[in-house]
Design an enzyme around this catalytic site. Structure first.
Site, PDB file in Angstrom:
ATOM      1  N   PRO A 171       0.749  -1.231   0.000  1.00  0.00           N
ATOM      2  CA  PRO A 171       0.000   0.000   0.000  1.00  0.00           C
ATOM      3  C   PRO A 171       0.786   1.292   0.000  1.00  0.00           C
ATOM      4  O   PRO A 171       1.670   1.511   0.811  1.00  0.00           O
ATOM      5  CB  PRO A 171      -0.754  -0.095   1.321  1.00  0.00           C
ATOM      6  CG  PRO A 171       0.157  -0.856   2.215  1.00  0.00           C
ATOM      7  CD  PRO A 171       1.170  -1.534   1.370  1.00  0.00           C
ATOM      8  N   GLU A 172       0.440   2.170  -0.897  1.00  0.00           N
ATOM      9  CA  GLU A 172       0.760   3.586  -0.792  1.00  0.00           C
ATOM     10  C   GLU A 172      -0.582   4.286  -0.570  1.00  0.00           C
ATOM     11  O   GLU A 172      -1.594   3.613  -0.383  1.00  0.00           O
ATOM     12  CB  GLU A 172       1.473   4.073  -2.061  1.00  0.00           C
ATOM     13  CG  GLU A 172       2.778   3.305  -2.317  1.00  0.00           C
ATOM     14  CD  GLU A 172       3.495   3.691  -3.598  1.00  0.00           C
ATOM     15  OE1 GLU A 172       3.576   4.890  -3.884  1.00  0.00           O
ATOM     16  OE2 GLU A 172       3.958   2.796  -4.310  1.00  0.00           O
TER      17      GLU A 172
ATOM     18  N   ARG B 115      16.166   1.816  -3.523  1.00  0.00           N
ATOM     19  CA  ARG B 115      14.949   1.266  -4.124  1.00  0.00           C
ATOM     20  C   ARG B 115      15.105   1.150  -5.631  1.00  0.00           C
ATOM     21  O   ARG B 115      15.696   2.020  -6.276  1.00  0.00           O
ATOM     22  CB  ARG B 115      13.752   2.194  -3.836  1.00  0.00           C
ATOM     23  CG  ARG B 115      13.626   2.686  -2.396  1.00  0.00           C
ATOM     24  CD  ARG B 115      13.329   1.580  -1.420  1.00  0.00           C
ATOM     25  NE  ARG B 115      12.096   0.876  -1.718  1.00  0.00           N
ATOM     26  CZ  ARG B 115      10.885   1.265  -1.329  1.00  0.00           C
ATOM     27  NH1 ARG B 115      10.740   2.347  -0.602  1.00  0.00           N
ATOM     28  NH2 ARG B 115       9.815   0.567  -1.646  1.00  0.00           N
TER      29      ARG B 115
ATOM     30  N   LYS C 153      -0.238   6.977   4.788  1.00  0.00           N
ATOM     31  CA  LYS C 153      -0.450   5.546   4.569  1.00  0.00           C
ATOM     32  C   LYS C 153      -1.030   4.857   5.805  1.00  0.00           C
ATOM     33  O   LYS C 153      -1.125   3.625   5.830  1.00  0.00           O
ATOM     34  CB  LYS C 153       0.876   4.875   4.192  1.00  0.00           C
ATOM     35  CG  LYS C 153       1.544   5.477   2.955  1.00  0.00           C
ATOM     36  CD  LYS C 153       2.915   4.866   2.703  1.00  0.00           C
ATOM     37  CE  LYS C 153       3.676   5.650   1.630  1.00  0.00           C
ATOM     38  NZ  LYS C 153       5.060   5.155   1.467  1.00  0.00           N
TER      39      LYS C 153
END
Length: 269
Positions: free
Chosen positions: A2-3, A259, A58
């Site tokens: 989830p973002e 990332r 979030k």
DNA sequence: AACGAAACCTGCGCGC
DNA sequence: TGCGCGCAGGTTTCGT
């Protein structure tokens, strides 16, 4: 998973099904997820009713009668609403609710967190007290002031939830593509005008993703409320070796701020 | 003070 | 088929 857009989609779906349901009891099968004293949580959560479900960045915030339950899904947290099905090996917290509903917190990697805090204090306590505003609410003057002296790559800054909240790896890559800024660009080199463009681009990306129910990639198990369609709108994320939709040059994958990062090396400077 | 790397966990796909 | 490695939509903690 989830973002911001995925969490918002989960929030809306859960609220429809859980509003005004009462928590009859709770089973905690993996205790490390609970970051508040376990016995306090188990003792006090029972008999409270889910009045509302809100979101900040979030974080999902279950508003109960006296307290709030703040959950972060981290990489793979999901909720399922069942009745009396057998417990899956990845279901770690089971809330038995009124009307025979069973709310299951499911998390393969066990990274998720739950904070149980008094309703009248939680905004001034960890983990929400230092959270930055979302891009749509962020003041450009403050944003620029926060970034223009830092030497980190702009991508690392945009992922920093204490500066702005809601963006994760997918939507940062898409935001930087829209703004035509390279993820490794040092934040102090970003002009005020570019900073403004970044906030606008992030807002545009997040709004569109919320509208489409978020993004579903490499997450084949259907999680409650998350069968998003934004993956069809991605310009660069996961697109290495494919042509840039603007200039046609190949999208490349590099590592930034630890990332995997997808970039059009021609459009993004 | 401010970075990047490692740590927290599990599962999957890849190359040998 | 099996094994080791790298990777995964996140964040905190540990070193330098």
């Amino acid at each position: 998973m989830p973002e911001l857009p995925e969490v918002e989609t989960v929030r809306r779906t859960l609220l429809l099904k859980l509003k005004d349901k009462k928590i009859l009891n709770v089973d905690v099968l993996y205790t490390n997820i609970i970051k508040t004293d376990l016995n306090t949580f188990k003792r006090n959560v029972v008999n409270q009713t889910i009045k509302d479900i809100q979101r900040m960045g979030k974080y999902l915030i279950f508003i109960l009668d006296q307290d709030v339950m703040i959950m972060h899904l981290r990489m793979e947290g999901k909720f399922f609403i069942k009745t009396k099905e057998a417990i899956d090996k990845h279901e770690h917290i089971i809330f038995n609710l009124s009307d025979h509903l069973s709310l299951r917190y499911h998390d393969v990697r066990k990274f998720g967190t739950l904070h149980f805090l008094p309703k009248d204090q939680y905004l001034s306590l960890y983990p929400l007290n230092k959270l930055g505003l979302e891009p749509k609410d962020k003041d450009i003057v403050e944003f620029y002031k926060q970034i223009h002296h830092t030497h980190r790559p702009i991508k690392a800054v945009l992922l920093d939830q204490n500066i702005i909240s809601g963006l994760g790896n997918i939507y940062v890559d898409e935001t930087l593509f829209l703004a035509k800024i390279h993820p490794t660009k040092i934040a102090s080199k970003v002009t005020k005008k570019q900073a403004q463009l970044l906030l606008e681009s992030a807002t545009k990306v997040l709004d569109k993703a919320v509208e489409l129910g978020g993004t579903t990639i490499r997450s084949y198990t259907s999680s409650l409320g998350v069968h998003g369609r934004f993956q069809n709108e991605l310009n660069v994320h996961t697109k290495q070796g494919q042509p840039c939709p603007i200039c046609g040059k190949d999208i490349i994958k590099i590592k930034v701020a630890g990332r995997g990062s997808y970039v059009c090396p021609n459009c993004q400077k």
